[in-house]
Design a protein around this motif. Structure first.
Motif, PDB file in Angstrom:
ATOM      1  N   GLU A  94       1.027  -1.155   0.101  1.00 16.83           N
ATOM      2  CA  GLU A  94      -0.072   0.107   0.017  1.00 16.83           C
ATOM      3  C   GLU A  94       0.736   1.270  -0.055  1.00 16.83           C
ATOM      4  OE1 GLU A  94      -4.350  -0.834   2.167  1.00 16.83           O
ATOM      5  OE2 GLU A  94      -3.035   0.731   2.529  1.00 16.83           O
ATOM      6  N   LYS A 140      -0.603  15.760 -15.941  1.00 14.66           N
ATOM      7  CA  LYS A 140      -0.388  15.370 -14.318  1.00 14.66           C
ATOM      8  C   LYS A 140      -1.266  14.410 -14.105  1.00 14.66           C
ATOM      9  CE  LYS A 140      -0.371  19.108 -11.540  1.00 14.66           C
ATOM     10  NZ  LYS A 140      -0.444  19.931 -10.459  1.00 14.66           N
ATOM     11  N   GLN A 176       0.301  10.699 -14.371  1.00 14.19           N
ATOM     12  CA  GLN A 176       0.908  10.451 -13.477  1.00 14.19           C
ATOM     13  C   GLN A 176       0.146   9.864 -12.354  1.00 14.19           C
ATOM     14  OE1 GLN A 176       4.409  11.607 -12.549  1.00 14.19           O
ATOM     15  NE2 GLN A 176       5.058  11.255 -14.313  1.00 14.19           N
ATOM     16  N   GLN A 177      -0.694  10.843 -11.831  1.00 16.45           N
ATOM     17  CA  GLN A 177      -1.777  10.240 -10.503  1.00 16.45           C
ATOM     18  C   GLN A 177      -2.324   9.132 -10.967  1.00 16.45           C
ATOM     19  OE1 GLN A 177      -3.782  14.171 -10.740  1.00 16.45           O
ATOM     20  NE2 GLN A 177      -2.766  14.883  -9.021  1.00 16.45           N
ATOM     21  N   TYR A 229       0.014   6.311 -10.270  1.00 13.38           N
ATOM     22  CA  TYR A 229       0.413   6.132  -8.704  1.00 13.38           C
ATOM     23  C   TYR A 229      -0.921   5.363  -7.965  1.00 13.38           C
ATOM     24  CZ  TYR A 229       1.915   7.001  -4.099  1.00 13.38           C
ATOM     25  OH  TYR A 229       2.139   6.882  -2.823  1.00 13.38           O
ATOM     26  N   SER A 230      -2.065   5.801  -8.389  1.00 18.52           N
ATOM     27  CA  SER A 230      -3.173   5.496  -7.703  1.00 18.52           C
ATOM     28  C   SER A 230      -3.306   3.850  -7.945  1.00 18.52           C
ATOM     29  CB  SER A 230      -4.417   6.119  -8.086  1.00 18.52           C
ATOM     30  OG  SER A 230      -4.270   7.542  -8.256  1.00 18.52           O
ATOM     31  N   HIS A 277      -5.235  -2.144  -2.346  1.00 19.61           N
ATOM     32  CA  HIS A 277      -6.344  -1.704  -1.011  1.00 19.61           C
ATOM     33  C   HIS A 277      -7.670  -2.525  -1.179  1.00 19.61           C
ATOM     34  CE1 HIS A 277      -7.589   0.449   2.308  1.00 19.61           C
ATOM     35  NE2 HIS A 277      -8.686   0.532   1.834  1.00 19.61           N
ATOM     36  N   ASN A 322       4.366  17.112 -12.551  1.00 20.11           N
ATOM     37  CA  ASN A 322       4.770  16.036 -11.371  1.00 20.11           C
ATOM     38  C   ASN A 322       3.641  16.415 -10.197  1.00 20.11           C
ATOM     39  OD1 ASN A 322       5.893  15.614  -8.871  1.00 20.11           O
ATOM     40  ND2 ASN A 322       7.689  15.328  -9.601  1.00 20.11           N
ATOM     41  N   PRO A 323       3.096  15.634  -9.541  1.00 24.74           N
ATOM     42  CA  PRO A 323       2.001  15.809  -8.592  1.00 24.74           C
ATOM     43  C   PRO A 323       2.154  16.514  -7.595  1.00 24.74           C
ATOM     44  CG  PRO A 323       2.070  13.362  -9.429  1.00 24.74           C
ATOM     45  CD  PRO A 323       2.997  14.087  -9.957  1.00 24.74           C
ATOM     46  N   VAL A 370      -1.337  15.754   1.525  1.00 28.66           N
ATOM     47  CA  VAL A 370      -0.459  15.314   0.428  1.00 28.66           C
ATOM     48  C   VAL A 370      -0.792  14.143  -0.287  1.00 28.66           C
ATOM     49  CG1 VAL A 370       1.966  14.449   0.159  1.00 28.66           C
ATOM     50  CG2 VAL A 370       1.401  16.213   1.956  1.00 28.66           C
ATOM     51  N   LEU A 371      -1.477  13.007   0.237  1.00 24.27           N
ATOM     52  CA  LEU A 371      -1.853  11.917  -0.543  1.00 24.27           C
ATOM     53  C   LEU A 371      -3.020  12.184  -1.603  1.00 24.27           C
ATOM     54  CD1 LEU A 371      -2.711   9.302   2.260  1.00 24.27           C
ATOM     55  CD2 LEU A 371      -1.369   8.835   0.403  1.00 24.27           C
ATOM     56  N   ARG A 372      -3.448  13.359  -1.382  1.00 26.70           N
ATOM     57  CA  ARG A 372      -4.640  13.888  -2.394  1.00 26.70           C
ATOM     58  C   ARG A 372      -3.839  14.527  -3.595  1.00 26.70           C
ATOM     59  NH1 ARG A 372      -9.064  12.219  -4.109  1.00 26.70           N
ATOM     60  NH2 ARG A 372     -10.041  12.019  -2.003  1.00 26.70           N
ATOM     61  N   LEU A 373      -2.706  15.217  -3.290  1.00 27.20           N
ATOM     62  CA  LEU A 373      -1.882  15.761  -4.291  1.00 27.20           C
ATOM     63  C   LEU A 373      -1.544  14.304  -5.272  1.00 27.20           C
ATOM     64  CD1 LEU A 373       0.373  18.301  -2.750  1.00 27.20           C
ATOM     65  CD2 LEU A 373      -1.555  18.771  -4.479  1.00 27.20           C
ATOM     66  N   MET A 374      -0.918  13.320  -4.516  1.00 27.16           N
ATOM     67  CA  MET A 374      -0.287  12.424  -5.467  1.00 27.16           C
ATOM     68  C   MET A 374      -1.270  11.357  -6.010  1.00 27.16           C
ATOM     69  SD  MET A 374       2.771  11.062  -3.340  1.00 27.16           S
ATOM     70  CE  MET A 374       2.473  11.067  -1.441  1.00 27.16           C
ATOM     71  N   VAL A 375      -2.705  11.587  -5.717  1.00 25.32           N
ATOM     72  CA  VAL A 375      -3.527  10.383  -6.369  1.00 25.32           C
ATOM     73  C   VAL A 375      -4.488  11.549  -7.162  1.00 25.32           C
ATOM     74  CG1 VAL A 375      -3.274   8.680  -4.618  1.00 25.32           C
ATOM     75  CG2 VAL A 375      -5.258  10.117  -4.567  1.00 25.32           C
ATOM     76  N   GLY A 376      -4.681  12.532  -7.076  1.00 28.42           N
ATOM     77  CA  GLY A 376      -5.718  13.339  -7.845  1.00 28.42           C
ATOM     78  C   GLY A 376      -7.092  12.926  -7.441  1.00 28.42           C
ATOM     79  N   GLN A 435      -8.538  10.166  -8.405  1.00 33.60           N
ATOM     80  CA  GLN A 435      -8.584   8.801  -8.818  1.00 33.60           C
ATOM     81  C   GLN A 435      -8.874   7.837  -7.749  1.00 33.60           C
ATOM     82  OE1 GLN A 435      -8.105   7.853 -11.962  1.00 33.60           O
ATOM     83  NE2 GLN A 435      -7.416  10.075 -12.304  1.00 33.60           N
ATOM     84  N   VAL A 436      -8.864   8.515  -6.430  1.00 38.25           N
ATOM     85  CA  VAL A 436      -9.200   7.488  -5.134  1.00 38.25           C
ATOM     86  C   VAL A 436     -10.321   8.267  -4.374  1.00 38.25           C
ATOM     87  CG1 VAL A 436      -8.392   6.705  -3.076  1.00 38.25           C
ATOM     88  CG2 VAL A 436      -6.847   6.671  -5.255  1.00 38.25           C
ATOM     89  N   GLN A 442     -11.367   6.017   1.276  1.00 40.46           N
ATOM     90  CA  GLN A 442      -9.892   4.866   0.905  1.00 40.46           C
ATOM     91  C   GLN A 442      -8.846   5.835   1.341  1.00 40.46           C
ATOM     92  OE1 GLN A 442     -10.672   4.262  -3.257  1.00 40.46           O
ATOM     93  NE2 GLN A 442     -10.717   2.002  -2.840  1.00 40.46           N
ATOM     94  N   SER A 448      -8.406   5.792   5.297  1.00 42.70           N
ATOM     95  CA  SER A 448      -7.883   4.952   5.791  1.00 42.70           C
ATOM     96  C   SER A 448      -6.752   4.804   5.589  1.00 42.70           C
ATOM     97  CB  SER A 448      -8.825   3.692   5.439  1.00 42.70           C
ATOM     98  OG  SER A 448      -8.578   3.337   3.967  1.00 42.70           O
ATOM     99  N   ILE A 449      -6.052   4.735   4.363  1.00 39.84           N
ATOM    100  CA  ILE A 449      -4.648   4.968   3.884  1.00 39.84           C
ATOM    101  C   ILE A 449      -3.827   5.804   4.961  1.00 39.84           C
ATOM    102  CG2 ILE A 449      -2.808   5.330   2.546  1.00 39.84           C
ATOM    103  CD1 ILE A 449      -4.761   4.398   0.319  1.00 39.84           C
TER     104      ILE A 449
END
Lengths: 422, 196
Positions: free
Chosen positions: A75, A401, A404-405, A408-409, A416, B60-61, B139-145, B147-148, B152, B155-156
């Motif tokens: 994860e 962008k 990339q996201q 990664y997701s 998960h 870059n995210p 920060v997590l939100r920045l990295m996944v946009g 998509q999640v 979820q 919980s992560i």
């Protein structure tokens, strides 16, 4: 024109006898004597990069950090951030696009102060030689070239206006072609452009579109002195405007008003009309939309590839050793640029005419454009980039962008879901 | 026309920068060239916009967070020493750094701790020395946009904070962060080698 030709031959002979290498060797020796570091331009980029994908890198990072057994329940880890962090800082140190908009760095000095990075390691002998060079370039070559340029441009304006008065017909077309050709050839001499044309059998024909990579406005003169083209462009004011108005009297070029340029449908319609008329000359277009420094080819705008005509790709590669042809429009205006061109040693370039290409059934315009771009890049020995040259003025789209996201997701959420099911 | 001479003497305070960052003269010259290339309208300093114009950084995210780390304390101008000071953290660690180090001197910028601190700052948005659950989420939100889903992500974030948090205050301090990454080969993962 006789004196200029002999001058060219002399320059050619000088370069063959390793003149530029000699200048650089002198500088290196001077630097070593004084025990200084010599700045050497590095054309491939300044940092060491690993060409691995996002997934591989993050897995690597996790593997090296955790003592846990590596199973599928991967994860989010705190260490994932290292990947984005390092990638980001790498681009700050060196990215593919920014360096394409400044003049290419030379491996050896060509005695032009504008390409020199180590001014203080120049010995007396070298300075004298450089001074001689300046004298020759500014006092001998420059006046000759300006005179020629004047002649060329005035002949173009006068010639095309005169031809414009003739009634439409075969004779007019014949005359207009030759007037254009003659004037472009004079302008080529005015810049002392030494051009090698390859594969002339693939030259563009009527009803086609000629696309080429764009380094400077001189590209137009170089191509048009070897073939007959219809130009496409925006209407300018001043001298350019006068030339444009005169040219269009003799044969149909496609000039757009500034307001019309934004309307893509109008542009496409006019181009299509021109292309469908087989009596009209092939259109010359530079799909990058901006001048790049001739080390790479950037994204081609798809507009010209949607029309459905045959595309004749042309690759133009300048040899920077004698004079840098790249027009850095944010730094120099047109007149300064032309003066710099005329005070270089010469403009040496190679032109390759590639075999014609047409859009295939399953391809869309963007894929076709990329295919043509790769062919041009391969032939000219240029780096093929997907980035948009317009980036220097606009911000990049968010879709990249999101890619990339998404990647990664998938790594953290895909797993998960497995967990929540168990 | 002007000579674009970029000899090291043109760089202001080059000796003190060299001592502080540990970069070689050649590397500093390259970075100076890079600084001037990014400063395309020749202001003498960089602003946020100049860095945002780098296409590969904009996609870059965490691009904006990285840019923030160059502009600490709300400053708007980045001069060359500041630029190099941040980049110095990514200098590869060579043995001579650790061997001859005088323990009384301040830690070199590219030490393991400083590299970790740089990464920590990317998480710690308000610079209070702790990564709260909320900051982790952001920060997590920045990295996944997009998509999640929010659940979820929450919980992560919860799980991550719980695993790293040792003193039970619901946030990850810098020492806890460093401890959870103690086995990681930071020196290699957060190093960028400048070619000679």
């Amino acid at each position: 024109m006789q004196p200029l030709l002999t001058a060219c031959e002399v320059q050619g002979a000088w370069s063959d006898s390793a003149g530029p290498q000699w200048a650089t060797l002198r500088m290196e020796r001077g630097a070593k004597e004084k025990n200084h570091q010599l700045y050497k331009p590095y054309t491939n980029g300044i940092i060491a990069k690993d060409p691995t994908s996002l997934e591989e890198e993050i897995k690597e990072i996790r593997r090296s950090g955790s003592s846990k057994a590596l199973d599928n329940t991967l994860e989010f880890e705190l260490s994932d951030i290292f990947y984005f962090c390092r990638k980001g800082v790498e681009t700050i140190m060196d990215d593919e696009v920014t360096k394409r908009f400044s003049a290419e760095e030379l491996e050896s000095w060509n005695l032009l102060s504008r390409t020199n990075y180590n001014f203080q390691y120049i010995s007396l002998r070298l300075t004298v030689l450089w001074g001689l060079g300046v004298l020759i370039r500014y006092c001998f070559l420059l006046p000759l070239r300006i005179a020629l340029a004047f002649t060329g441009i005035s002949l173009l304006v006068v010639g095309t206006t005169v031809v414009g008065y003739l009634p439409n017909g075969r004779f007019k077309e014949f005359l207009s072609k030759h007037v254009h050709l003659m004037c472009y050839r004079i302008c080529v001499r005015a810049l002392t452009a030494i051009i090698t044309y390859h594969d002339r059998k693939n030259r563009p024909r009527n009803g086609g579109i000629c696309v080429a990579n764009h380094t400077s406005p001189i590209d137009v003169i170089i191509l048009a002195s070897d073939g007959y083209y219809a130009m496409v462009g925006q209407v300018h004011g001043g001298l350019m405007g006068v030339i444009q108005r005169a040219m269009v009297k003799a044969c149909p070029h496609v000039w757009f008003e500034r307001s019309e340029v934004k309307d893509r449908h109008l542009v496409a319609k006019r181009l299509t009309e021109h292309v469908q008329d087989k009596s009209k000359l092939p259109i010359l277009i530079f799909p990058e939309g901006t001048c790049i420094n001739n080390t790479s080819v950037m994204m081609f705008k798809k507009g010209s590839f949607e029309i459905g005509a045959t595309v004749y790709p042309v690759a133009i590669k300048y040899d920077p050793q004698f004079g840098d042809a790249f027009w850095n429009s944010s730094k120099y205006g047109m007149v300064t640029y032309l003066l710099r061109m005329m005070t270089s040693w010469a403009i040496v370039c190679s032109v390759w005419y590639l075999p014609p290409m047409t859009r295939e059934a399953e391809e869309d315009a963007v894929q076709f454009a990329n295919r043509v771009k790769s062919a041009i890049a391969r032939q000219g020995g240029l780096v093929d980039l997907l980035w948009d040259g317009g980036l220097k003025r606009e911000k990049v789209k968010d879709t990249f962008k999101e890619e990339q996201q998404k990647l990664y997701s998938k790594m953290i959420v895909g797993n998960h879901e497995d967990r929540s099911r168990s | 026309m002007g000579s674009r001479s970029s000899h090291a003497a043109r760089i202001p305070d080059v000796d003190s920068i060299r001592r502080e960052t540990g970069f070689s003269q050649a590397s500093l010259l390259r970075l100076y060239h890079r600084f001037r290339a990014l400063d395309w309208n020749e202001k003498g300093y960089l602003s946020r916009v100049d860095l945002q114009q780098i296409g590969a950084l904009a996609v870059n995210p965490l691009g904006d967070r990285i840019i923030d780390s160059f502009f600490p304390d709300g400053s708007l101008h980045l001069d060359f020493p500041g630029f190099v000071r941040v980049l110095a953290r990514f200098r590869p660690v060579d043995d001579e750094d650790n061997g001859n180090r005088d323990p009384k001197e301040p830690e070199p910028l590219n030490s393991r701790m400083n590299k970790l601190r740089f990464a920590f700052q990317l998480y710690d948005l308000d610079r209070d020395g702790k990564i709260s659950r909320q900051e982790m989420l952001q920060v997590l939100r920045l990295m996944v946009g997009v998509q999640v889903t929010e659940e979820q992500l929450e919980s992560i974030a919860d799980r991550t904070v719980q695993e790293a948090d040792e003193d039970g205050d619901g946030a990850v301090s810098f020492l806890e962060f460093a401890k959870s990454l103690e086995k990681m080969n930071i020196e290699q993962k957060m190093s960028i080698r400048i070619l000679k």
